[in-house]
Motif scaffolding. Structure first.
Motif, PDB file in Angstrom:
ATOM      1  N   LYS A  22       0.810  -1.223   0.000  1.00 30.03           N
ATOM      2  CA  LYS A  22       0.000   0.000   0.000  1.00 30.03           C
ATOM      3  C   LYS A  22       0.841   1.270   0.000  1.00 30.03           C
ATOM      4  O   LYS A  22       0.304   2.361   0.031  1.00 30.03           O
ATOM      5  CB  LYS A  22      -0.923   0.014   1.230  1.00 30.03           C
ATOM      6  N   ARG A  23       2.169   1.133  -0.007  1.00 27.85           N
ATOM      7  CA  ARG A  23       3.068   2.290  -0.006  1.00 27.85           C
ATOM      8  C   ARG A  23       3.678   2.441  -1.390  1.00 27.85           C
ATOM      9  O   ARG A  23       4.183   1.480  -1.964  1.00 27.85           O
ATOM     10  CB  ARG A  23       4.166   2.118   1.035  1.00 27.85           C
ATOM     11  N   HIS A  31       4.001   7.691  -0.651  1.00 29.50           N
ATOM     12  CA  HIS A  31       2.613   7.853  -0.191  1.00 29.50           C
ATOM     13  C   HIS A  31       2.046   6.507   0.226  1.00 29.50           C
ATOM     14  O   HIS A  31       2.293   5.490  -0.405  1.00 29.50           O
ATOM     15  CB  HIS A  31       1.743   8.447  -1.301  1.00 29.50           C
ATOM     16  N   ARG A  32       1.299   6.490   1.328  1.00 29.34           N
ATOM     17  CA  ARG A  32       0.677   5.260   1.800  1.00 29.34           C
ATOM     18  C   ARG A  32      -0.831   5.363   1.725  1.00 29.34           C
ATOM     19  O   ARG A  32      -1.421   6.301   2.254  1.00 29.34           O
ATOM     20  CB  ARG A  32       1.090   4.974   3.241  1.00 29.34           C
ATOM     21  N   ASP A  34      -4.448   4.511   2.864  1.00 32.73           N
ATOM     22  CA  ASP A  34      -4.999   4.125   4.164  1.00 32.73           C
ATOM     23  C   ASP A  34      -5.684   2.770   4.100  1.00 32.73           C
ATOM     24  O   ASP A  34      -5.457   1.915   4.952  1.00 32.73           O
ATOM     25  CB  ASP A  34      -5.983   5.182   4.667  1.00 32.73           C
ATOM     26  N   LYS A  35      -6.523   2.584   3.099  1.00 33.52           N
ATOM     27  CA  LYS A  35      -7.254   1.328   2.954  1.00 33.52           C
ATOM     28  C   LYS A  35      -7.166   0.859   1.513  1.00 33.52           C
ATOM     29  O   LYS A  35      -7.189   1.665   0.591  1.00 33.52           O
ATOM     30  CB  LYS A  35      -8.727   1.501   3.333  1.00 33.52           C
TER      31      LYS A  35
END
Length: 75
Positions: A22-23, A31-32, A34-35
């Motif tokens: 997710k990163r 950027h990561r 969140d879901k």
């Protein structure tokens, strides 16, 4: 002696909750999300616009995390 030692390698275990898929792996972004549902296989970073294959992105982030612990020695 473990297999990695036989071949002159080191084993690095990262935290199982590290958000590797997710990163954003693009240099300088990071950027990561969140879901992200598990069935999402590709995604576009909302910060830099890079399109990622989830598995390849995770592999790049895991490699970077390992190299942060044990940087490659230059000869």
């Amino acid at each position: 002696m473990g297999t990695q030692e036989w071949y002159g390698r080191k084993f690095v275990q990262i935290d199982k909750f590290y958000p590797s898929s997710k990163r954003c792996s693009t240099g300088g972004c990071g950027h990561r999300m969140d879901k992200m549902a598990l069935e999402v296989r590709t995604w576009t970073c909302p910060k830099c616009g890079t399109k990622h294959d989830r598995d390849i992105n995770a592999a790049k982030n895991i490699l970077a995390a390992g190299l942060a612990v044990f940087p490659v020695e230059r000869r």
